[in-house]
Scaffold this active site. Sequence first.
Site, PDB file in Angstrom:
ATOM      1  N   GLN A   1       0.854  -1.185   0.000  1.00  0.00           N
ATOM      2  CA  GLN A   1       0.000   0.000   0.000  1.00  0.00           C
ATOM      3  C   GLN A   1       0.889   1.234   0.000  1.00  0.00           C
ATOM      4  O   GLN A   1       1.727   1.400   0.889  1.00  0.00           O
ATOM      5  CB  GLN A   1      -0.890   0.012   1.237  1.00  0.00           C
ATOM      6  CG  GLN A   1      -1.832   1.206   1.282  1.00  0.00           C
ATOM      7  CD  GLN A   1      -2.410   1.429   2.661  1.00  0.00           C
ATOM      8  OE1 GLN A   1      -1.797   1.055   3.657  1.00  0.00           O
ATOM      9  NE2 GLN A   1      -3.579   2.026   2.729  1.00  0.00           N
TER      10      GLN A   1
ATOM     11  N   SER B   1       4.392  -1.034   4.180  1.00  0.00           N
ATOM     12  CA  SER B   1       4.658  -2.352   4.769  1.00  0.00           C
ATOM     13  C   SER B   1       4.996  -3.379   3.692  1.00  0.00           C
ATOM     14  O   SER B   1       4.274  -3.501   2.703  1.00  0.00           O
ATOM     15  CB  SER B   1       3.437  -2.840   5.547  1.00  0.00           C
ATOM     16  OG  SER B   1       3.171  -1.966   6.609  1.00  0.00           O
TER      17      SER B   1
ATOM     18  N   GLU C   1     -14.177  -2.326   5.308  1.00  0.00           N
ATOM     19  CA  GLU C   1     -13.176  -3.380   5.418  1.00  0.00           C
ATOM     20  C   GLU C   1     -12.522  -3.357   6.788  1.00  0.00           C
ATOM     21  O   GLU C   1     -12.308  -4.389   7.410  1.00  0.00           O
ATOM     22  CB  GLU C   1     -12.108  -3.227   4.326  1.00  0.00           C
ATOM     23  CG  GLU C   1     -12.618  -3.535   2.957  1.00  0.00           C
ATOM     24  CD  GLU C   1     -13.283  -4.885   2.885  1.00  0.00           C
ATOM     25  OE1 GLU C   1     -14.434  -4.943   2.396  1.00  0.00           O
ATOM     26  OE2 GLU C   1     -12.704  -5.877   3.319  1.00  0.00           O
TER      27      GLU C   1
HETATM   28  C1  LIG Z   1       3.964  -0.112  11.472  1.00  0.00           C
HETATM   29  C2  LIG Z   1       3.360   0.802  10.452  1.00  0.00           C
HETATM   30  C3  LIG Z   1       3.026   0.331   9.191  1.00  0.00           C
HETATM   31  C4  LIG Z   1       2.496   1.197   8.223  1.00  0.00           C
HETATM   32  N1  LIG Z   1       2.239   0.694   6.965  1.00  0.00           N
HETATM   33  C5  LIG Z   1       1.769   1.537   5.993  1.00  0.00           C
HETATM   34  C6  LIG Z   1       1.564   1.072   4.654  1.00  0.00           C
HETATM   35  O1  LIG Z   1       1.763  -0.108   4.342  1.00  0.00           O
HETATM   36  N2  LIG Z   1       1.153   1.945   3.719  1.00  0.00           N
HETATM   37  C7  LIG Z   1       0.910   3.251   4.020  1.00  0.00           C
HETATM   38  O2  LIG Z   1       0.510   3.992   3.129  1.00  0.00           O
HETATM   39  N3  LIG Z   1       1.091   3.728   5.289  1.00  0.00           N
HETATM   40  C8  LIG Z   1       1.517   2.899   6.277  1.00  0.00           C
HETATM   41  N4  LIG Z   1       1.741   3.363   7.573  1.00  0.00           N
HETATM   42  C9  LIG Z   1       1.553   4.790   7.850  1.00  0.00           C
HETATM   43  C10 LIG Z   1       0.405   5.089   8.779  1.00  0.00           C
HETATM   44  O3  LIG Z   1      -0.814   4.980   8.126  1.00  0.00           O
HETATM   45  C11 LIG Z   1       0.622   6.499   9.328  1.00  0.00           C
HETATM   46  O4  LIG Z   1       1.736   6.421  10.203  1.00  0.00           O
HETATM   47  C12 LIG Z   1      -0.569   7.045  10.075  1.00  0.00           C
HETATM   48  O5  LIG Z   1      -1.640   7.302   9.208  1.00  0.00           O
HETATM   49  C13 LIG Z   1      -0.218   8.342  10.831  1.00  0.00           C
HETATM   50  O6  LIG Z   1       0.376   9.265   9.972  1.00  0.00           O
HETATM   51  P1  LIG Z   1       1.773   9.965  10.365  1.00  0.00           P
HETATM   52  O7  LIG Z   1       2.733   8.882  10.726  1.00  0.00           O
HETATM   53  O8  LIG Z   1       2.131  10.890   9.247  1.00  0.00           O
HETATM   54  O9  LIG Z   1       1.495  10.784  11.682  1.00  0.00           O
HETATM   55  P2  LIG Z   1       0.816  12.217  11.792  1.00  0.00           P
HETATM   56  O10 LIG Z   1      -0.372  12.268  10.933  1.00  0.00           O
HETATM   57  O11 LIG Z   1       1.878  13.246  11.597  1.00  0.00           O
HETATM   58  O12 LIG Z   1       0.355  12.224  13.310  1.00  0.00           O
HETATM   59  C14 LIG Z   1       1.247  12.457  14.404  1.00  0.00           C
HETATM   60  C15 LIG Z   1       0.389  12.501  15.675  1.00  0.00           C
HETATM   61  O13 LIG Z   1      -0.515  13.620  15.617  1.00  0.00           O
HETATM   62  C16 LIG Z   1      -1.861  13.150  15.776  1.00  0.00           C
HETATM   63  N5  LIG Z   1      -2.772  13.932  14.929  1.00  0.00           N
HETATM   64  C17 LIG Z   1      -2.564  14.291  13.638  1.00  0.00           C
HETATM   65  N6  LIG Z   1      -3.638  14.977  13.183  1.00  0.00           N
HETATM   66  C18 LIG Z   1      -4.538  15.024  14.195  1.00  0.00           C
HETATM   67  C19 LIG Z   1      -5.843  15.560  14.333  1.00  0.00           C
HETATM   68  N7  LIG Z   1      -6.446  16.204  13.340  1.00  0.00           N
HETATM   69  N8  LIG Z   1      -6.469  15.417  15.532  1.00  0.00           N
HETATM   70  C20 LIG Z   1      -5.888  14.766  16.571  1.00  0.00           C
HETATM   71  N9  LIG Z   1      -4.648  14.223  16.490  1.00  0.00           N
HETATM   72  C21 LIG Z   1      -3.981  14.342  15.326  1.00  0.00           C
HETATM   73  C22 LIG Z   1      -1.842  11.709  15.327  1.00  0.00           C
HETATM   74  O14 LIG Z   1      -2.914  10.989  15.841  1.00  0.00           O
HETATM   75  C23 LIG Z   1      -0.491  11.256  15.851  1.00  0.00           C
HETATM   76  O15 LIG Z   1      -0.571  10.914  17.213  1.00  0.00           O
HETATM   77  C24 LIG Z   1       2.267   2.530   8.547  1.00  0.00           C
HETATM   78  C25 LIG Z   1       2.571   3.011   9.837  1.00  0.00           C
HETATM   79  C26 LIG Z   1       3.122   2.148  10.778  1.00  0.00           C
HETATM   80  C27 LIG Z   1       3.453   2.690  12.139  1.00  0.00           C
END
Ligand SMILES: Cc1cc2nc3c(=O)[nH]c(=O)nc-3n(C[C@H](O)[C@H](O)[C@H](O)COP(=O)(O)OP(=O)(O)OC[C@H]3O[C@@H](n4cnc5c(N)ncnc54)[C@H](O)[C@@H]3O)c2cc1C
Length: 415
Positions: free
Chosen positions: A125, A160, A244
Site C-alpha cells: 500500500q 509495509s 473493510e
Molecule cells: C507499522 C506501520 C506500518 C504502516 N504501513 C503503511 C503502509 O503499508 N502503507 C501506508 O501507506 N502507510 C503505512 N503506515 C503509515 C500510517 O498509516 C501512518 O503512520 C498514520 O496514518 C499516521 O500518519 P503519520 O505517521 O504521518 O502521523 P501524523 O499524521 O503526523 O500524526 C502524528 C500525531 O498527531 C496526531 N494527529 C494528527 N492529526 C490530528 C488531528 N487532526 N487530531 C488529533 N490528532 C492528530 C496523530 O494521531 C499522531 O498521534 C504505517 C505506519 C506504521 C506505524
Amino acid sequence: MDLGFSAAQEEFRQRARTWLAAHVPSRPLPSLETEEGFAAHRAWEGELAADRWSVVSWPEEYGGRGVGIVEWLVFEEEYYAAGAPGRVSQNGISLLAPTLFDFGTPEQRARVLPPMARGEVIWAQAWSEPEAGSDLASLRSTARRVSGGWVLNGQKTWSSRAAFADRAFGMFRSDADADRPHRGLTYLMFPLDAPGVTVRPIGRVDGKPAFAELFLDDVFVPDEDVIGEPGQGWRIAMATTGEERGLTLRSPGRFLATADRLLREWRAHGDPADTALRDRVADAVVGARAYQLFTWANASRFRAGEQIGAGSSLNKVFWSEYDIRVHEAALDLLGAEGELRPSAPGPSTPAPGSPAPASPPPASSAPAPPTSSTSPTDWAEGYVFALAGPIYAGTNEIQRDIIAERLLGLPKGRR
Ligand SMILES: Cc1cc2nc3c(=O)[nH]c(=O)nc-3n(C[C@H](O)[C@H](O)[C@H](O)COP(=O)(O)OP(=O)(O)OC[C@H]3O[C@@H](n4cnc5c(N)ncnc54)[C@H](O)[C@@H]3O)c2cc1C
C-alpha cells in the site's frame, strides 16, 4: 436473536479445520519481514490457494469459494486457532481487492485478482507520504497525463512489506488546480520494479528489513492501471476502507487465539495468589469474546445491507489497545523469560499499516500479526508489533475524533 451457526456453516468450519490440521507447517515460518520469510510465506499463500482457502469469500472465478462474511469469520477463527502463518498477501486481499470489486473493470479483476489469490503478485500500500499521514488528502505525489497513461513522481513512505513486494497501489495528485485537496486525486497501480522506482528499506526497531519508502521518478503507468475515473481517487479509496476495517482488518479469530495462549501461560506459570494478574488474564479472555460478539453483530448488519461506517473506528481503537494489554499481561506473567528475543528466525511476524484521512475512516494496510506460538519469546515480538497498532490503519486519536463527532454527535474539536 439466533447466535448459532447453520449446519452448512458448521460443516464449512469442519472442512477448514481438517484442511488446516493437515497443512499448517509444523514449525513456524521465518518472519515475513525478512527476504527468506517473505518467500516462505508467498509459498504458503500458493498452498492455501491450491485448495481455495486463500480468499474464501471471493467468487469462484477469482480463486475463492464464494462464501459469505460469516463463513469468512469462521475460517479466520479456525486459521488462527490452528497457529497458521501470518498472511503476506493481506494488503492486496483486504484493501486492493475490495476496491477492484467495487470500482475496477472486469479486465482489471481478471488480470489482478487470481495472481493475488495465489500469492504470485504481492501488493504494497503506497498511500502515506512524509507530509501526508493523518492528513492524507494533503499528499503531493503527482500523476501527469501523457499519451496512453500517466507519469508518476514523488515519494511514498511507511509502506509495509514494500521491500519485497511486487506491485503497489496508491493515490496521486492529478489535478493541482482542484478546489479542495481531496479532489483531483487519481488511484493507480504500479510495479515496484518499474524504471524510475526506488525502494529503500526503513529501519525498524526489530531490525527486520521489509518496511520501506518509495521514490518515484518519471514512472510510466498505462491507462489500464487507473482504478475508477481519474480525479476520483479519494472517493474510491474511502468507499471501501471503512467497511473493510470494520470487519476484515483484524478478525476476532486472532485475538481469541492470543487470549487462549495467555490463558495457557497462566495455567502453566501463573501464581494463584497474584489476583491482580489473574484479573488481567480474565479481562483478556472476556475482551476477545466481546470483540468476537461485536464483530458478529457488525457482520449481521453488513449482511442485512447496512453500512458500518464510523462504527469501524470503534473496532480499530478496541483491538489495537486490546492487543497491547494482552501482550503486557503475558510479559508480566513470564517475567524476564518473556523479554528474551529470538536470535534465529522466529515465528511469523507482522507488517503494518496505513494512513488516516481526517474525515472518512481510512484504509489500513493490514499487518500480518504473529500467530503460532511455541516459545515465550513470541510474546516479546508480538508486543513490539502491538505497539504500532494505535498508529497504523489511522491513528487512534483520529479514530476517537471520528467516534466523538459522528457516533456521539459532539462538536468538532479545535485543530
Ligand atoms: C507499522 C506501520 C506500518 C504502516 N504501513 C503503511 C503502509 O503499508 N502503507 C501506508 O501507506 N502507510 C503505512 N503506515 C503509515 C500510517 O498509516 C501512518 O503512520 C498514520 O496514518 C499516521 O500518519 P503519520 O505517521 O504521518 O502521523 P501524523 O499524521 O503526523 O500524526 C502524528 C500525531 O498527531 C496526531 N494527529 C494528527 N492529526 C490530528 C488531528 N487532526 N487530531 C488529533 N490528532 C492528530 C496523530 O494521531 C499522531 O498521534 C504505517 C505506519 C506504521 C506505524
